[in-house]
Scaffold this motif. Structure first.
Motif, PDB file in Angstrom:
ATOM      1  N   ALA A  83       0.682   4.093  -2.854  1.00  0.00           N
ATOM      2  CA  ALA A  83       0.459   5.496  -2.503  1.00  0.00           C
ATOM      3  C   ALA A  83       1.566   6.385  -3.059  1.00  0.00           C
ATOM      4  O   ALA A  83       1.299   7.449  -3.636  1.00  0.00           O
ATOM      5  N   ALA A 107      -7.396   2.680  -3.694  1.00  0.00           N
ATOM      6  CA  ALA A 107      -7.339   3.661  -2.616  1.00  0.00           C
ATOM      7  C   ALA A 107      -8.725   3.981  -2.063  1.00  0.00           C
ATOM      8  O   ALA A 107      -8.845   4.461  -0.934  1.00  0.00           O
ATOM      9  N   LEU A 152       0.827  -1.208   0.000  1.00  0.00           N
ATOM     10  CA  LEU A 152       0.000   0.000   0.000  1.00  0.00           C
ATOM     11  C   LEU A 152       0.860   1.256   0.000  1.00  0.00           C
ATOM     12  O   LEU A 152       0.509   2.268  -0.623  1.00  0.00           O
ATOM     13  N   MET A 166      -4.757   7.090   0.611  1.00  0.00           N
ATOM     14  CA  MET A 166      -4.231   5.750   0.863  1.00  0.00           C
ATOM     15  C   MET A 166      -3.174   5.787   1.957  1.00  0.00           C
ATOM     16  O   MET A 166      -3.138   4.907   2.833  1.00  0.00           O
TER      17      MET A 166
END
Length: 343
Positions: free
Chosen positions: A136, A217, A132, A268
Motif C-alpha cells: 500500500a 489491492a 500489505l 488496500m
C-alpha cells in the motif's frame, strides 16, 4: 475461489495457441498498419472481456467484478508501458517491420516474469500479512512520484541497462533483419535488436513492480491476478501499433494512472484493518478516473493527428547493407568431425 487444475491448463493452453497464431500471422517482417493493429486490438480486448464474462457466470458477480477491476488496472497501466516502448524504438531507430518480433518476444518474457512476481506476491501475502502495508505504501509513493514526474520520460541514452549490455556483450552497429544474434569473422555477436529486447524486458519488469501490487489491492485470487495480467499483456503489441503515433495526445493519462495507483493504495490500507471498499465501487472509481483522463486529454489536443516521435538526427544504429548481410557466417557452425584413417 476453487479453480480446478484443468481450468488452469486450459487457460495456459489457450494463451499458447493464441501466441502461436499471432506469431504465424506475423511470420514475415512487415509494417503493421493502423487497421491491422485495430483489428488485433479488438480481438484481444474481446477475449479479455469474454473471459471476464465466463468468470462472472461460473464464479459469481463478486469475482467477475474483481477480474474486470484488475483487467482495467493492467490495461490502463499498459498504455504507459506502450509509450515507453515508442521512445525506445524511436531512439534506436528500429525499423517498423522489425518491431513486432521484439514485442512478441517481450510479451513472452513479460508473461513469465509476471507469473513469477504473482506467485511470489501471493506467497508473501499468505505468510506475512504486514506485506500489505508495504504494498500500500509503495502504491501511494509510486502514484505521488508519477504525478511529480508526469512530464519526464525515459532517456535510453542514459540507461544503465544499455551501458552494461554494451560493456559486456559484443555487438554489431547494424540491424540484420530480425536476427538477434549473428556470426561475423568467426565471432558471435548480438545485434542492436537484442539490446532493444533486453531494454523492453527490463522496462516491463519495472512496470510489473507497480502493477502487481495494484491488482492485489482489488483481488486476493491468484487465478484472477494472473488471468487479468495475461489478457491485458497479450494485447500490448497491437495496442502499441495502434497508439504509438498518438502519444502526444494523452497529456493527462499519466495523472489518471497516478490517481488510480493512489486509489488502490488507499483501498488496500483501508482493507487491512478498517473498511473493505466494495468491488463495484472500486471498479467504478477506476473506470471513471481513466475515462475522464482520456477524454480530457483528447479534448485538450483535438485537431492534432497521428505523429511519430522525432527520431535522433544521428541514430546509434543503422540497417545493414545487402553486402554486410551476405558477409555473415552461419550462426551455429556445424561441429567438425574427426576422421581417423587406418593403414
Amino acid at each position: 475461489m476453487d479453480v480446478p487444475f484443468w481450468i488452469w491448463a486450459s487457460v495456459l493452453g489457450f494463451i499458447v495457441v493464441m501466441l502461436a497464431i499471432d506469431l504465424f500471422a506475423h511470420r514475415r517482417a512487415h509494417v503493421i498498419g493502423v487497421k491491422e493493429a485495430a483489428a488485433w486490438s479488438g480481438v484481444w480486448v474481446a477475449f479479455g472481456v469474454a473471459f471476464g464474462v465466463i468468470v462472472w457466470w461460473f464464479w459469481g458477480a463478486e469475482f467477475g467484478q474483481q477480474y474486470f477491476a484488475g483487467y482495467l488496472i493492467e490495461k490502463s497501466l499498459a498504455v504507459d508501458n506502450v509509450f515507453v516502448w515508442a521512445i525506445i524504438f524511436s531512439y534506436f531507430a528500429v525499423p517498423r517491420e522489425f518491431q513486432h518480433r521484439v514485442l512478441f518476444l517481450g510479451v513472452l518474457g513479460a508473461l513469465v516474469f509476471r507469473g513469477i512476481f504473482i506467485a511470489a506476491g501471493a506467497i508473501l501475502i499468505q505468510n506475512f500479512a504486514w506485506v500489505l502495508y508495504v504494498f500500500a505504501a509503495f502504491l501511494l509513493y509510486t502514484g505521488y512520484r508519477m504525478i511529480r514526474q508526469r512530464n519526464e520520460h525515459l532517456d535510453p541514452d542514459r540507461s544503465m541497462v544499455l551501458r552494461l549490455f554494451r560493456r559486456f556483450i559484443p555487438m554489431t552497429q547494424t540491424y540484420h533483419g530480425q536476427k538477434l544474434l549473428v556470426r561475423r569473422n568467426g565471432v558471435l555477436l548480438a545485434t542492436p535488436l537484442l539490446a532493444v529486447l533486453v531494454l523492453v524486458e527490463v522496462t516491463d519488469v519495472v512496470f510489473a513492480v507497480d502493477s502487481i501490487p495494484a491488482i492485489f489491492a482489488v483481488t486476493d485470487e491468484v487465478f484472477l491476478v494472473f488471468t487479468a495480467n495475461a489478457f491485458a499483456i497479450l494485447g500490448l503489441r497491437a495496442m502499441y501499433f495502434l497508439l504509438a503515433d498518438l502519444i502526444h495526445r494523452f497529456v493527462y493519462l499519466k495523472v489518471g494512472l497516478a490517481l488510480v495507483l493512489i486509489w488502490v493504495g488507499v483501498k488496500m490500507l483501508l482493507k487491512i484493518d478498517i473498511f473493505y471498499i466494495p468491488t463495484p465501487v472500486s471498479l467504478a472509481v477506476i473506470a471513471t478516473i481513466i475515462t475522464v483522463s482520456i477524454i480530457a486529454s483528447l479534448r485538450a489536443t483535438r485537431g492534432q493527428g497521428r505523429q511519430a516521435l522525432p527520431a535522433p538526427t544521428e541514430p546509434p544504429f543503422r540497417v545493414a547493407t545487402e553486402a554486410e548481410d551476405a558477409a555473415l557466417q552461419p550462426l551455429w557452425r556445424p561441429a567438425q568431425s574427426t576422421h581417423h584413417s587406418h593403414r
